[in-house]
Design a protein around this motif. Sequence first.
Motif, PDB file in Angstrom:
ATOM      1  N   UNK A 111       0.815  -1.217   0.000  1.00 52.40           N
ATOM      2  CA  UNK A 111       0.000   0.000   0.000  1.00 52.40           C
ATOM      3  C   UNK A 111       0.849   1.268   0.000  1.00 52.40           C
ATOM      4  N   UNK A 112       1.929   1.264   0.757  1.00 59.87           N
ATOM      5  CA  UNK A 112       2.789   2.458   0.763  1.00 59.87           C
ATOM      6  C   UNK A 112       3.355   2.703  -0.631  1.00 59.87           C
ATOM      7  N   UNK A 113       3.690   1.621  -1.338  1.00 62.16           N
ATOM      8  CA  UNK A 113       4.190   1.761  -2.704  1.00 62.16           C
ATOM      9  C   UNK A 113       3.127   2.376  -3.614  1.00 62.16           C
ATOM     10  N   UNK A 114       1.888   1.910  -3.472  1.00 56.75           N
ATOM     11  CA  UNK A 114       0.798   2.440  -4.304  1.00 56.75           C
ATOM     12  C   UNK A 114       0.602   3.926  -4.039  1.00 56.75           C
ATOM     13  N   UNK A 115       0.573   4.311  -2.765  1.00 57.69           N
ATOM     14  CA  UNK A 115       0.410   5.719  -2.426  1.00 57.69           C
ATOM     15  C   UNK A 115       1.510   6.558  -3.089  1.00 57.69           C
ATOM     16  N   UNK A 116       2.751   6.095  -2.990  1.00 57.60           N
ATOM     17  CA  UNK A 116       3.848   6.872  -3.547  1.00 57.60           C
ATOM     18  C   UNK A 116       3.803   6.887  -5.068  1.00 57.60           C
ATOM     19  N   UNK A 117       3.443   5.761  -5.685  1.00 55.00           N
ATOM     20  CA  UNK A 117       3.343   5.727  -7.141  1.00 55.00           C
ATOM     21  C   UNK A 117       2.326   6.749  -7.643  1.00 55.00           C
ATOM     22  N   UNK A 118       1.219   6.864  -6.927  1.00 55.82           N
ATOM     23  CA  UNK A 118       0.177   7.800  -7.338  1.00 55.82           C
ATOM     24  C   UNK A 118       0.669   9.237  -7.222  1.00 55.82           C
ATOM     25  N   UNK A 119       1.317   9.585  -6.111  1.00 55.87           N
ATOM     26  CA  UNK A 119       1.802  10.955  -5.957  1.00 55.87           C
ATOM     27  C   UNK A 119       2.904  11.272  -6.968  1.00 55.87           C
TER      28      UNK A 119
END
Length: 512
Positions: free
Chosen positions: A247-255
């Motif tokens: 999930x942390x990876x997804x959040x960062x990918x989106x930003x």
Amino acid sequence: MPFLARPRATPPEADVCVIVEGCYPFVPGGVSTWVDWLIKGHPHLTFAIVAIVADTAPREPRYQLPANVVDFRCLPLHRPFETASCRDAARPEGMEEALADAFILLVTGGGLAAFQRLVRLVADPRNAFTIQTLMVSPLSWRLTCRMYERLMPHASFLHFFWAWRALFGGLFAVLVSDLPRARVYHTISTGYAGLLAARAVIETGSPAFITEHGIYTNERRVEILMAEWICDTVDKGMDLDDGRVDLRDIWMQVFEAQALICYQACTRIVTLYEDNQRLQRALGAPGERLAVIPNGIDVARFEGLPQAAAEAPPTIALIGRVVPIKDVKSYIEAAAILRTRFPTLQALVLGPTDEDPAYFAECEACVAECGLADTVVFTGAVNIVAYLSRIHVVVLTSLSEAQPLVILEAGAAGIPCVATDVGSCREILEGRSDESPGLGAGGLVTALVDPQQTAGAVGRLLGDAAFRHACGETLRTRVRRYYASQDALDAYRRTYADLLQLSGDHAARRAS
């Protein structure tokens, strides 16, 4: 001012639409003060403002809108929905797959081209998209399941579901909101504000540019790494080649995807100091569009202020909001260390305490635990100028900053500073690499989250009046020479003029 989704009457086209997220006009200080200064500094131009906020809760403005603002509206990223009426509508065959593909391409670095596909899909009247159908409908459920299967099927669906709604609910709001009419769009960050500016470029053809104070993506990275509410659901152990994302990876990918889209859409990419450009380039900003316009302050406002008396109780101040990113706890712990050497120490915290009540409570508990009830004073929001003549040293312990106005204001008043090595703090206190002649130190720079080092630097200034005075005068000279408000306004006046000309040329081509 009531919470405003959009003006009742159709407003005129503005010269410039300023897009802000989470600040002006509802949060005082920092970027909000800068936005107010920018608009008032261009009375010959008209402005529209889009204030992106978290939800539809009522908010009390902390600034009165200047007279040249002709359009103001709030854009809430999240709102309550009535689910009963959200049914499937007939849509073109293959639309769902195209929508899912556009989202995947966006998240995985497809940039402006991917975002343009998404904008076109959502704007297509045949698809009959509304914020309700994108968030609370059978379509939204199927889309969420598709994204889960394609992005992180190895992890918890429940956690992915809520992360998806938080991240993409804001995106959907940006995609379906009404755009103010303007000749130029000026966003003050990447993120959702940057996406709205990019959408304006796609739909209107008008130019956009960005002024980044802090690097939004980097600030979100810090918050995500520290966030206890994001569950780690993938155990990669020591395997560096494990390609699964959490999930942390997804959040960062989106930003990071949002930053790339914004940079590619903007004609000019402005920041406050050179080191930020290294981060912008790493996030995909085209080097030829980069420019630096430092913050400026009204130096005259601080001239003639008396200096804190040498015989007065040693007084330090952290000037800023009481929020985690300011690391007020490290300041309090440094004050506890300092008081053993300076028993009459006064440690002021000058700034609003109501933005994060839970963190403020933690800070109050820290004060009590350290026995500093007679030392640390939380003033709330105050007129800073009224306090500067009492302060011997300004202290900044932030985890992230851009070009802090408080250091410039302290410098204009001849007060030396101790600051963490974030943003342009070192550049302001020690001088730019091209400073000629070199002026010397205007204070001291410390490591992050290091109360001991902060206390040592502050103690050096408090304990040596001659050194303290020399640093204060050096900082005063540097601020006067390089950070005057009028110089910054002149730079933005030229930028606006160039982009308004570009907008006019584009409109003429469309009309011909």
